[in-house]
Motif scaffolding. Sequence first.
Motif, short mmCIF file in Angstrom:
data_model
loop_
_atom_site.label_atom_id
_atom_site.label_comp_id
_atom_site.label_asym_id
_atom_site.label_seq_id
_atom_site.Cartn_x
_atom_site.Cartn_y
_atom_site.Cartn_z
N VAL A 291 21.17 49.28 -36.45
CA VAL A 291 20.84 47.72 -35.89
C VAL A 291 21.94 47.59 -34.91
CG1 VAL A 291 21.00 45.24 -36.86
CG2 VAL A 291 19.55 47.08 -37.98
N LEU A 292 23.30 47.54 -35.33
CA LEU A 292 24.20 46.99 -34.37
C LEU A 292 24.32 47.85 -33.00
CD1 LEU A 292 27.26 46.95 -36.89
CD2 LEU A 292 25.72 45.10 -36.15
N SER A 293 23.95 49.13 -33.08
CA SER A 293 23.63 49.74 -31.85
C SER A 293 22.62 49.16 -30.58
CB SER A 293 23.53 51.32 -32.07
OG SER A 293 23.01 51.86 -30.98
N VAL A 294 21.64 48.84 -31.39
CA VAL A 294 20.56 47.97 -30.63
C VAL A 294 21.09 46.91 -30.12
CG1 VAL A 294 18.17 47.07 -30.69
CG2 VAL A 294 18.58 49.07 -31.84
N VAL A 295 21.74 45.92 -31.15
CA VAL A 295 22.31 44.86 -30.62
C VAL A 295 23.12 44.78 -29.46
CG1 VAL A 295 23.41 42.54 -31.37
CG2 VAL A 295 21.40 43.75 -32.83
N GLU A 296 24.11 45.88 -29.63
CA GLU A 296 25.02 46.02 -28.30
C GLU A 296 24.43 46.24 -27.13
OE1 GLU A 296 27.23 49.26 -30.25
OE2 GLU A 296 28.80 48.13 -30.58
N ARG A 297 23.19 46.75 -26.99
CA ARG A 297 22.51 47.18 -25.84
C ARG A 297 21.86 46.00 -25.26
NH1 ARG A 297 20.14 52.92 -26.16
NH2 ARG A 297 21.72 54.05 -25.52
N ARG B 44 12.89 38.15 -23.58
CA ARG B 44 12.87 39.19 -24.45
C ARG B 44 13.03 40.35 -23.49
NH1 ARG B 44 8.40 38.45 -27.52
NH2 ARG B 44 9.48 38.05 -29.42
N TRP B 45 14.06 41.11 -23.98
CA TRP B 45 14.60 42.36 -23.53
C TRP B 45 13.35 43.45 -23.56
CZ3 TRP B 45 17.70 46.48 -25.89
CH2 TRP B 45 18.53 47.58 -24.92
N ASP B 46 13.22 44.31 -22.81
CA ASP B 46 12.10 45.26 -22.86
C ASP B 46 12.60 46.72 -23.59
OD1 ASP B 46 13.40 46.49 -20.91
OD2 ASP B 46 12.02 46.37 -19.50
N GLY B 47 14.01 46.82 -23.78
CA GLY B 47 14.57 47.89 -24.16
C GLY B 47 15.01 49.00 -23.19
N ALA B 48 14.91 48.71 -22.11
CA ALA B 48 15.45 49.71 -20.98
C ALA B 48 16.78 49.55 -20.91
CB ALA B 48 14.57 49.37 -19.77
N ALA B 49 17.19 50.71 -20.82
CA ALA B 49 18.64 50.80 -20.81
C ALA B 49 19.03 51.77 -19.57
CB ALA B 49 19.55 51.34 -21.85
N ALA B 50 20.16 51.56 -18.85
CA ALA B 50 20.59 52.30 -17.78
C ALA B 50 21.04 53.64 -18.53
CB ALA B 50 21.59 51.68 -17.10
N ASP B 51 21.61 54.02 -19.79
CA ASP B 51 22.19 54.97 -20.17
C ASP B 51 21.24 55.78 -21.32
OD1 ASP B 51 22.16 53.23 -22.20
OD2 ASP B 51 24.09 53.57 -22.92
N GLY B 52 19.87 55.50 -21.01
CA GLY B 52 19.12 56.46 -21.53
C GLY B 52 18.02 55.53 -22.57
N PRO B 53 17.41 56.13 -23.38
CA PRO B 53 16.65 55.41 -24.47
C PRO B 53 17.38 54.57 -25.50
CG PRO B 53 16.54 57.79 -24.71
CD PRO B 53 17.22 57.71 -23.71
N MET B 54 16.85 53.65 -25.87
CA MET B 54 17.60 52.51 -26.59
C MET B 54 17.75 53.26 -28.10
SD MET B 54 16.96 48.85 -27.49
CE MET B 54 15.30 48.78 -28.45
N VAL B 55 16.62 54.05 -28.63
CA VAL B 55 16.63 54.46 -30.06
C VAL B 55 16.49 56.09 -29.64
CG1 VAL B 55 15.83 54.58 -32.30
CG2 VAL B 55 15.89 52.53 -30.86
N GLU B 56 17.41 56.86 -30.23
CA GLU B 56 17.28 58.26 -30.02
C GLU B 56 16.40 58.73 -31.16
OE1 GLU B 56 20.26 56.82 -30.39
OE2 GLU B 56 20.75 57.23 -28.21
N GLU B 57 15.46 59.66 -30.64
CA GLU B 57 14.25 60.30 -31.36
C GLU B 57 15.19 61.03 -32.45
OE1 GLU B 57 11.09 59.52 -31.15
OE2 GLU B 57 11.60 57.96 -29.68
N GLY B 58 14.33 60.93 -33.40
CA GLY B 58 14.85 61.89 -34.54
C GLY B 58 14.47 63.22 -34.62
N PRO B 59 14.82 64.20 -35.40
CA PRO B 59 14.13 65.59 -35.94
C PRO B 59 12.48 65.74 -35.56
CG PRO B 59 15.53 65.36 -37.39
CD PRO B 59 15.60 64.11 -36.46
N THR B 60 12.00 66.23 -35.04
CA THR B 60 10.43 66.24 -35.31
C THR B 60 10.03 67.38 -36.22
OG1 THR B 60 10.09 67.38 -33.14
CG2 THR B 60 9.92 65.01 -33.16
#
Length: 111
Positions: free
Chosen positions: A10-16, A95-111
């Motif tokens: 949660v904190l990681s998302v808010v920081e971005r 409303r922020w669309d989640g786009a970040a200059a440093d890559g995806p907002m949330v890293e994908e977990g293992p599939t």
Amino acid sequence: MPSEEYVERVLSVVERIPPGAVLAYGDVAEYLGDGGPRQVGWVMSHYGGSVPWWRVVRADGRPADCHAGEAVRRLRAEGAPFRETSGRVDMAAARWDGAAADGPMVEEGPT
């Protein structure tokens, strides 16, 4: 009580969230694909002091009531758009669309 991992996510998302933009509590949970607005709100109320907490608002655009209007002052200083008739953040514009200059907002977990 949410796990330490959830708190960190949660904190990681808010920081971005960039200045002048916002997410609703439910938006944060949706981006994480986990929890809901109440869980995010709990995290923010207990651990949010180290991140730009004022950028997380209610779904209707109302900033946090705490801190004697500090959220509104900070959002206005950052240029967040408000609906002047209601005093709420204009969610359609801010409303922020989640786009970040440093890559995806949330890293994908293992599939």
